[in-house]
Design a protein around this motif. Structure first.
Motif, PDB file in Angstrom:
ATOM      1  N   LYS A 170       4.570   1.055  14.959  1.00  0.00           N
ATOM      2  CA  LYS A 170       4.340   0.137  16.079  1.00  0.00           C
ATOM      3  C   LYS A 170       2.880  -0.292  16.126  1.00  0.00           C
ATOM      4  CE  LYS A 170       8.037   1.735  19.154  1.00  0.00           C
ATOM      5  NZ  LYS A 170       8.333   2.385  20.457  1.00  0.00           N
ATOM      6  N   LYS A 171       1.994   0.663  15.940  1.00  0.00           N
ATOM      7  CA  LYS A 171       0.559   0.355  15.981  1.00  0.00           C
ATOM      8  C   LYS A 171       0.161  -0.563  14.826  1.00  0.00           C
ATOM      9  CE  LYS A 171      -0.925   4.551  18.360  1.00  0.00           C
ATOM     10  NZ  LYS A 171      -1.652   5.839  18.245  1.00  0.00           N
ATOM     11  N   ASP A 208       3.647   6.846  16.845  1.00  0.00           N
ATOM     12  CA  ASP A 208       4.005   5.419  16.799  1.00  0.00           C
ATOM     13  C   ASP A 208       3.231   4.641  15.738  1.00  0.00           C
ATOM     14  OD1 ASP A 208       5.887   5.639  18.883  1.00  0.00           O
ATOM     15  OD2 ASP A 208       4.301   5.488  20.382  1.00  0.00           O
ATOM     16  N   LYS A 217      -5.182  -1.643  11.673  1.00  0.00           N
ATOM     17  CA  LYS A 217      -5.279  -2.745  10.720  1.00  0.00           C
ATOM     18  C   LYS A 217      -5.124  -2.231   9.291  1.00  0.00           C
ATOM     19  CE  LYS A 217      -8.362  -5.390  13.734  1.00  0.00           C
ATOM     20  NZ  LYS A 217      -8.196  -4.459  14.866  1.00  0.00           N
ATOM     21  N   LYS A 241       2.216  -2.770  13.293  1.00  0.00           N
ATOM     22  CA  LYS A 241       2.783  -4.097  13.544  1.00  0.00           C
ATOM     23  C   LYS A 241       2.043  -4.852  14.647  1.00  0.00           C
ATOM     24  CE  LYS A 241       7.450  -3.006  11.940  1.00  0.00           C
ATOM     25  NZ  LYS A 241       8.862  -2.768  12.341  1.00  0.00           N
ATOM     26  N   SER A 242       1.568  -4.105  15.644  1.00  0.00           N
ATOM     27  CA  SER A 242       0.870  -4.743  16.764  1.00  0.00           C
ATOM     28  C   SER A 242      -0.577  -5.081  16.436  1.00  0.00           C
ATOM     29  CB  SER A 242       0.899  -3.819  17.986  1.00  0.00           C
ATOM     30  OG  SER A 242       0.077  -2.677  17.768  1.00  0.00           O
ATOM     31  N   GLY A 243      -1.087  -4.556  15.334  1.00  0.00           N
ATOM     32  CA  GLY A 243      -2.470  -4.807  14.966  1.00  0.00           C
ATOM     33  C   GLY A 243      -3.440  -3.787  15.512  1.00  0.00           C
ATOM     34  N   GLN A 244      -2.924  -2.796  16.257  1.00  0.00           N
ATOM     35  CA  GLN A 244      -3.798  -1.739  16.773  1.00  0.00           C
ATOM     36  C   GLN A 244      -4.411  -0.945  15.617  1.00  0.00           C
ATOM     37  OE1 GLN A 244      -1.933   0.699  19.756  1.00  0.00           O
ATOM     38  NE2 GLN A 244      -3.645   2.128  19.867  1.00  0.00           N
TER      39      GLN A 244
END
Length: 200
Positions: A132-133, A129, A140, A135-138
């Motif tokens: 997704k990571k 993912d 950087k 885009k979510s900022g998980q």
């Protein structure tokens, strides 16, 4: 229906990586009886692929970018119709500093195939993912540190064993073993004088 889903997955994967997928130049392999071309460099090493027999007859490629000119180059690390886990590579390259962009591979499935163009960064598993990571900022932007290597003109460069058999890639120095395996193949290369240039 499954074929359509596979095709859709492939198109989406290609679209996400389109900026680095279409605009590239293929590196030339060094022939068995060729020496280092004038003003160029030769790179060689061993590549451990993600798949085994499930890779089918598909090639696998690595794409690299010259950090100064931003030219993108591609070279095959698993030839077509070979399922061996490890394959040797040896290519001619312009001198410069290069970052490793992505790993292109295709997984054979009973209903078709899935294409992956996986970005390569230090300490990041891009198979799980990644978008997704991001885009979510998980993950950087500051975490996206590429592997780089530098080669000089008229040089022979050992790039190590590239372990891409799982999401967290790594590079190892196994020069002595590989040199013994290929020293009779590349008769005009003095492998003992090769620079050790492990991507870091």
């Amino acid at each position: 229906m499954k074929f359509i889903l596979t095709l859709s997955f492939t198109i989406i994967t290609l679209f996400v990586n389109a900026q680095n997928f279409n605009d590239y130049e293929k590196l030339e392999k060094l022939g068995n009886d060729e020496s280092i071309p004038n003003t160029k460099a030769v790179i060689y090493g061993n590549f451990r692929q993600r798949l085994g027999f499930s890779s089918g007859g598909f090639i696998q490629e690595i794409r690299i970018e010259n950090t100064e000119t931003h030219e993108i180059f591609s070279f095959i690390v698993k030839p077509a119709f070979k399922s061996a886990k490890e394959n040797t590579f040896c290519y001619v390259l312009k001198p410069g500093t290069y970052s490793i962009l992505n790993y292109y591979w295709v997984k054979s499935q009973w209903y078709g195939s899935k294409t992956f163009i996986e970005p390569i960064y230090k300490n990041i598993d891009a198979t799980d993912d990644f978008n997704k990571k991001l885009k979510s900022g998980q993950i950087k932007e500051t975490d996206l540190i590429p592997y780089v290597f530098t080669v000089k003109a008229n040089s022979l460069n050992y790039l190590g064993t590239w372990n891409f058999d799982n999401g967290l890639v790594k590079f190892e120095n196994d020069k002595e073993t590989l040199d013994k395996e290929i020293n009779k193949k590349y008769v005009k290369l003095n492998l003992s004088e090769a620079e050790i240039v492990i991507p870091n």
